[in-house]
Design an enzyme around this catalytic site. Structure first.
Site, short mmCIF file in Angstrom:
data_model
loop_
_atom_site.label_atom_id
_atom_site.label_comp_id
_atom_site.label_asym_id
_atom_site.label_seq_id
_atom_site.Cartn_x
_atom_site.Cartn_y
_atom_site.Cartn_z
N CYS A 33 90.37 61.63 27.65
CA CYS A 33 89.63 60.26 27.82
C CYS A 33 88.91 60.11 29.05
O CYS A 33 89.53 60.74 30.28
CB CYS A 33 90.73 59.16 27.54
SG CYS A 33 89.56 57.49 27.06
N ASP A 69 100.50 52.81 25.25
CA ASP A 69 100.23 53.12 26.53
C ASP A 69 101.28 52.46 27.50
O ASP A 69 102.22 51.52 27.05
CB ASP A 69 98.98 52.64 26.87
CG ASP A 69 98.25 53.39 27.97
OD1 ASP A 69 98.73 54.01 28.69
OD2 ASP A 69 96.97 53.04 28.02
#
Length: 239
Positions: A25, A148
């Protein structure tokens, strides 16, 4: 193909998971996109959050996407962005999958169809069950749940709005206990994020057995700058 494959038994996707998928990412340029593709990643993330050091413009995003070969999917990341803006960005870039890192609801995700949605949720061992339950079974276009690391308690308000890239892990063993207790049933495939690096991704995969792993700061030489050697090492460790 992004989120259409499967989670193992007990969830609404029942195909064989096979190998763990890999997403890098926060890509911002063609060279990094080529390095990621050559390393063998499955997907790359484009961050459309202006406060982030990994933010990209539409032109930068196009350069990344144009460098990607077939079967490497670009995914656009947003935090509490208006539905119309997400749709316009996806249309401009011919993107099919978006990742939502804010306080978006299942109704917001449903409104984005036919775009596929990855919903990011911070993992708190004692607080996340109720939030995850909101996404069971979730709208039909929900293709993955990303767990996360929670923001730090003393983080500034601006910092707490930034998606990932904090470089901190959470308790993978607590997540594994959740899996064993059936807390993730009726959810789509699990993506594991938060503090992953070439040094720890193998342990993370062996502990949690996620559908995919997602890394940002763990393959950076400095904040927002990806390192081709670290990307290669991460993919090799994850494989």
């Amino acid at each position: 193909d992004g989120g259409r494959d499967a989670r193992p038994t007990g969830q609404r996707y029942n195909l064989n998971m096979g190998r763990t998928r890999i997403k890098i990412c926060g890509l911002r340029d063609r060279e990094t996109a080529l390095a990621a593709a050559n390393a063998g990643v499955d997907a790359v993330g484009l961050v459309f959050v202006e406060q982030s050091p990994r933010h990209v413009t539409l032109d930068q995003a196009r350069q990344v996407i144009d460098a990607l070969p077939a079967f490497v999917e670009p995914i656009a990341l947003f935090v509490d962005a208006p539905v119309h803006l997400i749709r316009e960005t996806a249309r401009e870039l011919a993107i099919r999958t978006v990742q939502l890192h804010g306080h978006e609801t299942p109704e917001v995700a449903a409104a984005l169809a036919p775009l596929r949605v990855i919903k990011a949720i911070a993992f708190y061992d004692d607080q996340s069950a109720a939030l995850l339950n909101l996404w069971k079974p979730g709208p039909p276009n929900l293709c993955a749940i990303l767990l996360d690391t929670p923001p730090q308690a003393n983080a500034s308000p601006q910092h707490t709005t930034l998606p990932g890239g904090a470089g901190r892990t959470f308790d993978w063993h607590a997540l594994a206990r959740w899996q064993q207790a059936g807390e993730l049933e009726e959810l789509p495939p699990l993506i594991l994020a938060g503090g992953l690096t070439p040094a720890n991704v193998r342990q993370a995969i062996e502990t949690v057995h996620p559908y995919a792993v997602d890394v940002s700061s763990g393959v950076e030489s400095s904040r927002g700058i990806k390192d081709a050697g670290m990307i290669k090492a991460f993919v090799e460790a994850a494989r």
